[in-house]
Design an enzyme around this catalytic site. Structure first.
Site: not given
Ligand code: 5GP
Length: 195
Positions: A48, A108
């Site tokens: 979302k 992230d």
């Molecule tokens: P990744 O797979 O790149 O680690 O993470 C992607 C997902 O992690 C993003 O779509 C998001 O939902 C969540 N995410 C990563 N960092 C943050 C953050 O600082 N705040 C929030 N609310 N969600 C995060």
């Protein structure tokens, strides 16, 4: 919404204000319009978190785009990525031969998008690009670069403009760093109730 509204009490620092977001989203929309001239890309919203960004971005793009939505989860209710990407809602249509733009709220660790990018290439997409609102390069675990991004953020947990903590703060119009006591309090509570 007033900057002193209740939700702002849980925010340590506002990082990006709504006016800056609107400007950056407009610039990104113009860029995609130029880059995809003569094409009809499939814009895939990763729900979302990307929802607010997605609907704003789409309206800044002057191309015959198709809307698609996916629900994936990699976090559960916490603030740390588990690395396990689970597809909870898949696309409605076949994307083979299409130009796909994955629209995400934040990159992230990069695990979610590298998984999805690979999956879309395997499904026969003609091209797969990534458009993200935020980039948090400090925590990258895989070699993944967003083709388009609006802002780089520091290594902190941010909420607002679609991004949540435990399903809250998505409707905050600006992007801010959540006070750590909010999720530390919850972790303690979860620990107490788990044992
Ligand atoms: P990744 O797979 O790149 O680690 O993470 C992607 C997902 O992690 C993003 O779509 C998001 O939902 C969540 N995410 C990563 N960092 C943050 C953050 O600082 N705040 C929030 N609310 N969600 C995060």
């Amino acid at each position: 919404m007033e900057a002193n509204a209740k939700m702002y009490g849980d925010i340590q620092e506002v990082l990006i204000r709504r006016e800056e977001i609107a400007n950056a989203v407009k610039m990104l929309g113009d860029m995609i319009t130029r880059d995809y001239e003569g094409k009809a890309p499939v814009m895939v919203c990763i729900l979302k978190g990307a929802s607010v960004f997605y609907v704003d971005l789409l309206r800044e793009i002057d191309l015959p785009v198709t809307m698609e939505f996916m629900i994936v989860s990699s976090y559960g209710k916490g603030v740390a990525s588990t690395g396990n990407v689970r597809i909870r809602k898949d696309l409605d249509y076949d994307i083979s031969g299409r130009d796909v733009i994955l629209v995400e709220d934040i990159v992230d660790t990069g695990l979610t998008l590298s998984f999805l990018k690979k999956m879309f290439i395997e499904r026969g997409a003609q091209s797969v690009k990534i458009a993200t609102l935020l980039d948090k390069p400090a925590r990258r675990k895989v070699d993944l670069k967003a083709d388009y991004y609006c802002f780089t953020v520091p290594d902190a947990f941010v909420v607002g403009y679609g991004l949540d903590y435990a399903e809250r703060y998505r409707n905050l119009p600006d992007i801010g760093i959540l006070k750590s006591e909010i999720y530390e309090k919850r972790s303690e509570l979860e620990l107490k109730t788990a044992f």
